[in-house]
Design an enzyme around this catalytic site. Sequence first.
Site, PDB file in Angstrom:
ATOM      1  CE  LYS A  11       5.691   1.513 -12.673  1.00 24.02           C
ATOM      2  NZ  LYS A  11       4.756   1.836 -13.764  1.00 24.02           N
ATOM      3  CB  ALA A  98      -3.048   8.939 -10.473  1.00 27.30           C
ATOM      4  CG  ASP A 138       2.462  -1.349 -14.305  1.00 28.76           C
ATOM      5  OD1 ASP A 138       2.770  -1.831 -15.409  1.00 28.76           O
ATOM      6  OD2 ASP A 138       2.457  -0.132 -14.047  1.00 28.76           O
TER       7      ASP A 138
HETATM    8  O1  C5P Z   1      -3.982  -2.626 -16.660  1.00 30.21           O
HETATM    9  P1  C5P Z   1      -4.335  -1.348 -15.989  1.00 30.21           P
HETATM   10  O2  C5P Z   1      -5.748  -1.337 -15.476  1.00 30.21           O
HETATM   11  O3  C5P Z   1      -3.364  -0.938 -14.919  1.00 30.21           O
HETATM   12  O4  C5P Z   1      -4.226  -0.227 -17.102  1.00 30.21           O
HETATM   13  C1  C5P Z   1      -4.800   1.045 -16.956  1.00 30.21           C
HETATM   14  C2  C5P Z   1      -5.062   1.639 -18.334  1.00 30.21           C
HETATM   15  O5  C5P Z   1      -3.807   1.881 -18.992  1.00 30.21           O
HETATM   16  C3  C5P Z   1      -5.805   0.707 -19.268  1.00 30.21           C
HETATM   17  O6  C5P Z   1      -7.197   0.890 -19.138  1.00 30.21           O
HETATM   18  C4  C5P Z   1      -5.335   1.148 -20.630  1.00 30.21           C
HETATM   19  O7  C5P Z   1      -6.030   2.294 -21.048  1.00 30.21           O
HETATM   20  C5  C5P Z   1      -3.895   1.582 -20.368  1.00 30.21           C
HETATM   21  N1  C5P Z   1      -2.896   0.527 -20.693  1.00 30.21           N
HETATM   22  C6  C5P Z   1      -2.674   0.211 -22.026  1.00 30.21           C
HETATM   23  N2  C5P Z   1      -1.737  -0.738 -22.342  1.00 30.21           N
HETATM   24  C7  C5P Z   1      -1.029  -1.361 -21.378  1.00 30.21           C
HETATM   25  C8  C5P Z   1      -1.239  -1.045 -20.017  1.00 30.21           C
HETATM   26  C9  C5P Z   1      -2.190  -0.093 -19.698  1.00 30.21           C
HETATM   27  O8  C5P Z   1      -3.286   0.786 -22.914  1.00 30.21           O
HETATM   28  N3  C5P Z   1      -0.124  -2.272 -21.731  1.00 30.21           N
END
Ligand code: C5P
Length: 273
Positions: A11, A98, A138
């Site tokens: 992505k 990552a 995502d």
């Molecule tokens: O949703 P996901 O677990 O992939 O997100 C990883 C981290 O990225 C979250 O714990 C958060 O700290 C940050 N994040 C965020 N706002 C978003 C997407 C991700 O703060 N819209």
Amino acid sequence: MTTITEPAPAKLNLALHVRARRADGYHELETVFAFVRDGDVLTVTPAAEPSFEIDGPFGRHLSPGDDNLVSRARVAFERHIATLPTFAIRLTKNLPVASGIGGGSADAAAMLRACARIAGVAANDPRLFAIAADLGSDIPACLDGRATIGRGRGERLQPLAGLSSRPVLLVNPGVAVSTRDVFARWDGIDRGPLPDDPLAGRNDLTAAAMAVAPVIGDVIAALDASGTATFVRMSGSGATCFALFDNDIDRDLAAQSIQSDHPDWWCLATRLA
Ligand code: C5P
């Protein structure tokens, strides 16, 4: 059930505007998701005993345990939608982990697509998207797999036409970057909404990611130095950056030059899906 192979393409965020920090700790986004033609590959084969193996160039960076997003996707599918026969999972990890290009999210989405195929569930079933959003911000975009504008945490999707097949070069300097750490360093300044032209936007996480991994500045400079890139940007929370080109020859020349200057960097010459 027969063997199922599901691609898990990388992505890109062609733009990523961070608009606000939310009370739940996430951030309100406006982002342009696009996908490329290459990525990880998930294979699911009927088997008497369940198993999960990871191979490929970046396989050693991941463990196939219960906390892997692929395992969690399968468990969530069985909990919320349907039980499945036992199968063996092989994940070929071609994408750095990552790295801002959604590898883990793409893998989880591929697992959900495979589960849906096995259970005879439609690929656009809203329950799949609900599970995807629960697993990661995502993952709905990866499940959809087409260029979209994402809002909310990134899970509210609207299709976007007209970006396909452009030559693109992805470059990662080999530094894993934590999405959480990068969001935590966002300066809190709302720099405004997405413009109509998806390529005229910004990545508002670039400065925060460069504070975590200064080498990102070198990657952007190396892509800019090609002289032929029409667009250079960091993807997601980094450290992968990418450039769009008018043709494959310019892209491949840029890739050769970057690889010879930085043999330890990862490069993927591909096209937008
Ligand atoms: O949703 P996901 O677990 O992939 O997100 C990883 C981290 O990225 C979250 O714990 C958060 O700290 C940050 N994040 C965020 N706002 C978003 C997407 C991700 O703060 N819209």
